[in-house]
Design a protein around this motif. Sequence first.
Motif, PDB file in Angstrom:
ATOM      1  N   GLY A   1       1.638   3.718  -8.194  1.00 18.04           N
ATOM      2  CA  GLY A   1       1.614   4.680  -7.099  1.00 18.04           C
ATOM      3  C   GLY A   1       1.982   4.093  -5.747  1.00 18.04           C
ATOM      4  N   ALA A   2       2.765   2.992  -5.740  1.00 18.32           N
ATOM      5  CA  ALA A   2       3.155   2.346  -4.480  1.00 18.32           C
ATOM      6  C   ALA A   2       4.462   2.945  -3.956  1.00 18.32           C
ATOM      7  N   SER A   3       4.694   2.790  -2.655  1.00 20.86           N
ATOM      8  CA  SER A   3       5.926   3.305  -2.050  1.00 20.86           C
ATOM      9  C   SER A   3       6.991   2.223  -1.910  1.00 20.86           C
ATOM     10  N   ASP A   4       6.575   0.946  -1.804  1.00 23.19           N
ATOM     11  CA  ASP A   4       7.523  -0.152  -1.571  1.00 23.19           C
ATOM     12  C   ASP A   4       7.143  -1.367  -2.411  1.00 23.19           C
ATOM     13  N   LEU A   5       8.161  -2.116  -2.815  1.00 25.30           N
ATOM     14  CA  LEU A   5       7.972  -3.423  -3.445  1.00 25.30           C
ATOM     15  C   LEU A   5       8.582  -4.471  -2.524  1.00 25.30           C
ATOM     16  N   HIS A   6       7.775  -5.475  -2.139  1.00 24.02           N
ATOM     17  CA  HIS A   6       8.244  -6.552  -1.260  1.00 24.02           C
ATOM     18  C   HIS A   6       8.307  -7.857  -2.071  1.00 24.02           C
ATOM     19  N   MET A   7       9.460  -8.514  -2.014  1.00 28.03           N
ATOM     20  CA  MET A   7       9.650  -9.775  -2.740  1.00 28.03           C
ATOM     21  C   MET A   7      10.113 -10.851  -1.767  1.00 28.03           C
ATOM     22  N   THR A   8       9.383 -11.970  -1.762  1.00 33.49           N
ATOM     23  CA  THR A   8       9.705 -13.104  -0.897  1.00 33.49           C
ATOM     24  C   THR A   8       9.692 -14.373  -1.733  1.00 33.49           C
ATOM     25  N   SER A   9      10.707 -15.215  -1.590  1.00 34.77           N
ATOM     26  CA  SER A   9      10.769 -16.473  -2.351  1.00 34.77           C
ATOM     27  C   SER A   9       9.532 -17.316  -2.066  1.00 34.77           C
ATOM     28  N   GLY A  10       8.943 -17.865  -3.151  1.00 40.44           N
ATOM     29  CA  GLY A  10       7.773 -18.717  -3.002  1.00 40.44           C
ATOM     30  C   GLY A  10       6.477 -17.940  -2.840  1.00 40.44           C
ATOM     31  N   HIS A  11       6.509 -16.629  -3.018  1.00 46.79           N
ATOM     32  CA  HIS A  11       5.320 -15.786  -2.897  1.00 46.79           C
ATOM     33  C   HIS A  11       5.209 -14.859  -4.105  1.00 46.79           C
ATOM     34  N   LYS A  12       4.008 -14.340  -4.317  1.00 48.23           N
ATOM     35  CA  LYS A  12       3.831 -13.302  -5.328  1.00 48.23           C
ATOM     36  C   LYS A  12       4.422 -11.988  -4.798  1.00 48.23           C
ATOM     37  N   PRO A  13       4.987 -11.157  -5.685  1.00 39.50           N
ATOM     38  CA  PRO A  13       5.478  -9.858  -5.217  1.00 39.50           C
ATOM     39  C   PRO A  13       4.330  -8.998  -4.712  1.00 39.50           C
ATOM     40  N   MET A  14       4.594  -8.223  -3.652  1.00 38.70           N
ATOM     41  CA  MET A  14       3.581  -7.356  -3.054  1.00 38.70           C
ATOM     42  C   MET A  14       4.070  -5.919  -3.023  1.00 38.70           C
ATOM     43  N   ILE A  15       3.139  -4.969  -2.955  1.00 40.56           N
ATOM     44  CA  ILE A  15       3.473  -3.562  -2.875  1.00 40.56           C
ATOM     45  C   ILE A  15       2.784  -2.942  -1.665  1.00 40.56           C
ATOM     46  N   ARG A  16       3.358  -1.849  -1.188  1.00 44.70           N
ATOM     47  CA  ARG A  16       2.703  -1.058  -0.143  1.00 44.70           C
ATOM     48  C   ARG A  16       2.142   0.200  -0.795  1.00 44.70           C
ATOM     49  N   LYS A  17       0.827   0.349  -0.716  1.00 41.28           N
ATOM     50  CA  LYS A  17       0.157   1.476  -1.347  1.00 41.28           C
ATOM     51  C   LYS A  17      -0.698   2.182  -0.297  1.00 41.28           C
ATOM     52  N   HIS A  18      -0.388   3.461  -0.059  1.00 42.79           N
ATOM     53  CA  HIS A  18      -1.087   4.245   0.963  1.00 42.79           C
ATOM     54  C   HIS A  18      -1.044   3.543   2.322  1.00 42.79           C
ATOM     55  N   GLY A  19       0.066   2.860   2.588  1.00 50.78           N
ATOM     56  CA  GLY A  19       0.246   2.231   3.894  1.00 50.78           C
ATOM     57  C   GLY A  19      -0.231   0.802   3.993  1.00 50.78           C
ATOM     58  N   ASP A  20      -0.984   0.297   2.987  1.00 48.67           N
ATOM     59  CA  ASP A  20      -1.513  -1.067   3.033  1.00 48.67           C
ATOM     60  C   ASP A  20      -0.771  -1.976   2.057  1.00 48.67           C
ATOM     61  N   MET A  21      -0.639  -3.261   2.441  1.00 46.89           N
ATOM     62  CA  MET A  21       0.013  -4.250   1.586  1.00 46.89           C
ATOM     63  C   MET A  21      -1.007  -4.885   0.646  1.00 46.89           C
ATOM     64  N   GLU A  22      -0.600  -5.060  -0.634  1.00 50.40           N
ATOM     65  CA  GLU A  22      -1.450  -5.739  -1.603  1.00 50.40           C
ATOM     66  C   GLU A  22      -0.579  -6.382  -2.674  1.00 50.40           C
ATOM     67  N   ASP A  23      -1.133  -7.392  -3.376  1.00 48.42           N
ATOM     68  CA  ASP A  23      -0.377  -8.070  -4.431  1.00 48.42           C
ATOM     69  C   ASP A  23      -0.083  -7.119  -5.587  1.00 48.42           C
ATOM     70  N   LEU A  24       1.089  -7.275  -6.217  1.00 50.20           N
ATOM     71  CA  LEU A  24       1.382  -6.564  -7.457  1.00 50.20           C
ATOM     72  C   LEU A  24       0.599  -7.258  -8.559  1.00 50.20           C
ATOM     73  N   PRO A  25      -0.342  -6.579  -9.202  1.00 48.22           N
ATOM     74  CA  PRO A  25      -1.268  -7.245 -10.133  1.00 48.22           C
ATOM     75  C   PRO A  25      -0.555  -7.974 -11.271  1.00 48.22           C
ATOM     76  N   GLY A  26      -1.079  -9.167 -11.582  1.00 46.41           N
ATOM     77  CA  GLY A  26      -0.631  -9.907 -12.757  1.00 46.41           C
ATOM     78  C   GLY A  26       0.716 -10.564 -12.661  1.00 46.41           C
ATOM     79  N   GLU A  27       1.291 -10.655 -11.446  1.00 46.17           N
ATOM     80  CA  GLU A  27       2.624 -11.255 -11.301  1.00 46.17           C
ATOM     81  C   GLU A  27       2.530 -12.621 -10.638  1.00 46.17           C
ATOM     82  N   PRO A  28       3.255 -13.630 -11.173  1.00 51.53           N
ATOM     83  CA  PRO A  28       3.217 -14.975 -10.597  1.00 51.53           C
ATOM     84  C   PRO A  28       4.110 -15.090  -9.358  1.00 51.53           C
ATOM     85  N   VAL A  29       4.039 -16.240  -8.713  1.00 47.76           N
ATOM     86  CA  VAL A  29       4.918 -16.546  -7.584  1.00 47.76           C
ATOM     87  C   VAL A  29       6.370 -16.541  -8.063  1.00 47.76           C
TER      88      VAL A  29
END
Length: 468
Positions: free
Chosen positions: A119-147
């Motif tokens: 139910g996220a609106s955005d997926l953010h991917m940055t080298s050397g980081h875990k992927p993150m999502i924007r859900k209801h306006g807040d940023m959080e890690d995409l569960p279960g995904e490695p760096v």
Amino acid sequence: MESGKPPVLKSDTGAAPMLNQQLPPAQIIGLLQEIAPAETKAGVTLQKFSSFEYTAGAKTVAVVCEPNGGQVKAKISMAAAAAPEAYAAPAPAAEANYVPPAAVEPEINLLLRKMFKGGASDLHMTSGHKPMIRKHGDMEDLPGEPVISQDRMRLLLDEIIPPHNNTQFQELHDTDFAHEIPKLARFRVNVFMDRFGMGAVFRQIPMDIVTAEKMELSKEILDLCFLSKGLVLVTGPTGSGKSTTLCALVDYINRHRKDHIITIEDPIEFVHNKKNCLINQREVHIHTKSFSQALRAALREDPDIVLVGEMRDLETIAIAIETAETGHLVFGTLHTTTAASTVDRIIDQFPSDRQSQIRTMLATSLKGVIAQTLCKKIGGGRVAAMEVLFVNNAISNLIREGKIYQIPSIMQTAKKQGMTVLNDVLFKLVVDKVVEPEEAYIKCVDKAPFAAMLKGKGIELNMAEVEE
């Protein structure tokens, strides 16, 4: 394999380059022609899509070749990657009905499907980081995904980036394009470079269009859809839902008028199918060179309505105003936060010796401004707060005379015409317990009057929370 890049070997454990050598298009075509069946060999060229199977011993692989503008991508997949029977060599009698196996799905789609399911609106991917999502306006890690390492990031994005955008990225270190997962969603993609390496942001564009009725747009806003000519602007900061509102308006026109609509977008986001209108959707850098060039060409394409995805430069704004004056209805977007600041922004784009002329043209052609921002709802989700300006005789005179600062007071007194001021809309959302007072205070522009409105209603504002 992709021209201009080393060949990559993918397995369950990941992907890795096989060679340091970059393959030219002709070499990839030559390799594929060596293993193509006799009846397919002539079709494996740089001009058209082709697919076939190749069997060596007990192993069968599916081969897909996708040329694009002199460049080429090829994928060779083990038959075990799908149901074995889907890759079995067709019996001679069944060859006429044989359908080639589908290409293996890009690995990035697995992350996008997971983001969509969450139910996220955005997926953010940055080298050397875990992927993150924007859900209801807040940023959080995409569960279960490695760096995601730099090498894996490049492989993930190289699978989906179009050749033109890849060239643009090499030159400018950022690029925009659209990516689609059939029957799921489309995504607006921005690929960029930062201090960590390659990165990307995927914005979800739902396949199902949000209708004007679902958005509960007012009758006065919907009346803008029936204008024969004029300029209508939807404004707001990035991520405020401008595209969704514009999409709802175009869909409403598509259902209630019988006209020709041309959209100019970068990239194409919502896809509109023909209902009562003919809709031509053009993507900048793919179907046209620029917004201004496509807008100029649109005048020769017999449109009734033109949508300009972004009025980002003086030339595009000037042509949009001229198009609105010459008997067309033009919709556009700007990154302004209020209706009055939108008028100021347009005029300020022009040199001082032209501003008087533009004020006169704008006073005649501008019909409405919808300035919106998204607020977090209590209990989750987001809601759009819309400030709406309709250009009546009083507003038109203020624009012509350069008295833009007086527009908000006219809007206050013209509420019966459907005009709304952002502070009033935010205040109603707080009173109706849709939005927290602190959230509304952060999103409002005139903060002192808004705080006084809350105080007058006996609503406490937690300034410590606002500052945090």
